[in-house]
Motif scaffolding. Structure first.
Motif, PDB file in Angstrom:
ATOM      1  N   ALA A  20      34.294  44.132  37.637  1.00 41.74           N
ATOM      2  CA  ALA A  20      33.414  42.919  37.379  1.00 41.74           C
ATOM      3  C   ALA A  20      32.801  42.019  38.169  1.00 41.74           C
ATOM      4  O   ALA A  20      32.101  41.202  38.695  1.00 41.74           O
ATOM      5  N   ILE A  21      33.938  42.206  39.361  1.00 41.31           N
ATOM      6  CA  ILE A  21      32.882  41.692  40.516  1.00 41.31           C
ATOM      7  C   ILE A  21      31.860  42.246  40.996  1.00 41.31           C
ATOM      8  O   ILE A  21      30.774  40.874  41.414  1.00 41.31           O
ATOM      9  N   GLU A  22      31.713  43.115  41.159  1.00 38.24           N
ATOM     10  CA  GLU A  22      30.279  43.570  41.439  1.00 38.24           C
ATOM     11  C   GLU A  22      28.978  42.929  40.248  1.00 38.24           C
ATOM     12  O   GLU A  22      27.943  42.608  40.813  1.00 38.24           O
ATOM     13  N   GLY A  23      29.789  42.830  38.932  1.00 36.71           N
ATOM     14  CA  GLY A  23      28.962  42.431  38.142  1.00 36.71           C
ATOM     15  C   GLY A  23      28.072  40.716  38.423  1.00 36.71           C
ATOM     16  O   GLY A  23      27.677  40.253  38.505  1.00 36.71           O
ATOM     17  N   ALA A  24      29.542  40.424  38.998  1.00 39.18           N
ATOM     18  CA  ALA A  24      29.434  38.731  38.894  1.00 39.18           C
ATOM     19  C   ALA A  24      29.086  38.784  39.886  1.00 39.18           C
ATOM     20  O   ALA A  24      27.657  37.874  40.164  1.00 39.18           O
TER      21      ALA A  24
ATOM     22  N   CYS B  62      31.534  36.335  50.558  1.00 37.84           N
ATOM     23  CA  CYS B  62      32.239  35.801  50.565  1.00 37.84           C
ATOM     24  C   CYS B  62      32.008  34.334  49.764  1.00 37.84           C
ATOM     25  O   CYS B  62      33.330  33.731  49.631  1.00 37.84           O
ATOM     26  N   GLU B  63      31.618  34.011  50.570  1.00 41.73           N
ATOM     27  CA  GLU B  63      31.608  32.475  50.251  1.00 41.73           C
ATOM     28  C   GLU B  63      31.591  31.587  49.316  1.00 41.73           C
ATOM     29  O   GLU B  63      32.287  30.590  48.581  1.00 41.73           O
ATOM     30  N   LYS B  64      30.937  32.618  48.296  1.00 46.21           N
ATOM     31  CA  LYS B  64      30.237  32.170  46.787  1.00 46.21           C
ATOM     32  C   LYS B  64      31.192  32.537  45.863  1.00 46.21           C
ATOM     33  O   LYS B  64      31.201  32.302  44.872  1.00 46.21           O
ATOM     34  N   LEU B  65      32.596  33.738  46.085  1.00 45.16           N
ATOM     35  CA  LEU B  65      32.770  34.356  45.088  1.00 45.16           C
ATOM     36  C   LEU B  65      34.345  35.192  46.130  1.00 45.16           C
ATOM     37  O   LEU B  65      35.207  34.812  44.945  1.00 45.16           O
ATOM     38  N   LEU B  66      34.334  35.813  46.408  1.00 45.94           N
ATOM     39  CA  LEU B  66      35.179  36.703  47.289  1.00 45.94           C
ATOM     40  C   LEU B  66      36.372  36.129  48.061  1.00 45.94           C
ATOM     41  O   LEU B  66      37.558  36.176  47.993  1.00 45.94           O
ATOM     42  N   ALA B  67      36.243  34.796  48.989  1.00 43.53           N
ATOM     43  CA  ALA B  67      37.364  33.849  49.114  1.00 43.53           C
ATOM     44  C   ALA B  67      36.993  32.672  48.874  1.00 43.53           C
ATOM     45  O   ALA B  67      36.171  32.105  48.259  1.00 43.53           O
ATOM     46  N   GLU B  72      41.341  30.192  52.296  1.00 48.34           N
ATOM     47  CA  GLU B  72      40.967  31.642  52.794  1.00 48.34           C
ATOM     48  C   GLU B  72      40.667  32.012  54.005  1.00 48.34           C
ATOM     49  O   GLU B  72      39.356  31.245  53.794  1.00 48.34           O
ATOM     50  N   ASN B  73      40.578  32.887  54.982  1.00 53.76           N
ATOM     51  CA  ASN B  73      39.352  33.599  55.947  1.00 53.76           C
ATOM     52  C   ASN B  73      39.246  34.999  55.603  1.00 53.76           C
ATOM     53  O   ASN B  73      40.045  35.656  54.443  1.00 53.76           O
ATOM     54  N   TYR B  74      38.420  34.957  56.017  1.00 47.95           N
ATOM     55  CA  TYR B  74      37.752  36.487  55.698  1.00 47.95           C
ATOM     56  C   TYR B  74      37.181  36.917  56.946  1.00 47.95           C
ATOM     57  O   TYR B  74      36.365  36.266  57.931  1.00 47.95           O
ATOM     58  N   ARG B  75      36.837  38.283  56.736  1.00 45.73           N
ATOM     59  CA  ARG B  75      36.271  39.239  57.906  1.00 45.73           C
ATOM     60  C   ARG B  75      35.628  40.161  57.570  1.00 45.73           C
ATOM     61  O   ARG B  75      35.917  40.761  56.733  1.00 45.73           O
TER      62      ARG B  75
END
Lengths: 79, 79
Positions: A20-24, B62-67, B72-75
């Motif tokens: 799902a993340i891949e698609g997003a 990271c900045e658009k979706l993952l974090a 949150e911080n990301y590395r």
């Protein structure tokens, strides 16, 4: 003593959340991404002096609670 | 190209899930554990040849979706 435990799905186990993340990401225009697999991190602080005792406690924690050994692997990194 | 992204809560942000895990570990007899903070891992495969392009795509991801950059911080670690 500080440690980081990473719990990830074993190879071959389906990861619908990763899919799902891949698609997003594709939807957001980030087309370079070929695959995503999601896992968990646990940053753990331990009140033990020696590395061996820390590793023993962390191994127990992983096998009893943090990882589902049927479908997940874990990796312990002691700082 | 393969990369691992780790997303963790910023210092000072409460982590009730980590607290619950800490309590559960104590309940299982693993008393050495002082604190637990939970985060996420994303193992990402990218179809790019150079490192700089990979880093750029991952930063965007990271900045658009993952974090959630507020808490949150990301590395990013490129293999």
């Amino acid at each position: 003593m500080r440690a980081r435990v990473a719990v990830t799905l074993k190879t071959g186990i389906l990861d619908p959340q990763g899919k799902a993340i891949e698609g997003a990401l594709h939807g957001l225009g980030i087309e370079d991404v070929v695959s995503v697999r999601q896992g968990k991190i646990f940053d753990i602080e331990l009140a033990v002096a020696d590395r061996a005792a820390a590793e023993d406690s962390l191994r127990q924690a992983c096998e009893k609670l943090l990882a589902n050994m049927v479908i997940e692997n874990y990796r312990i990194e002691i700082a």
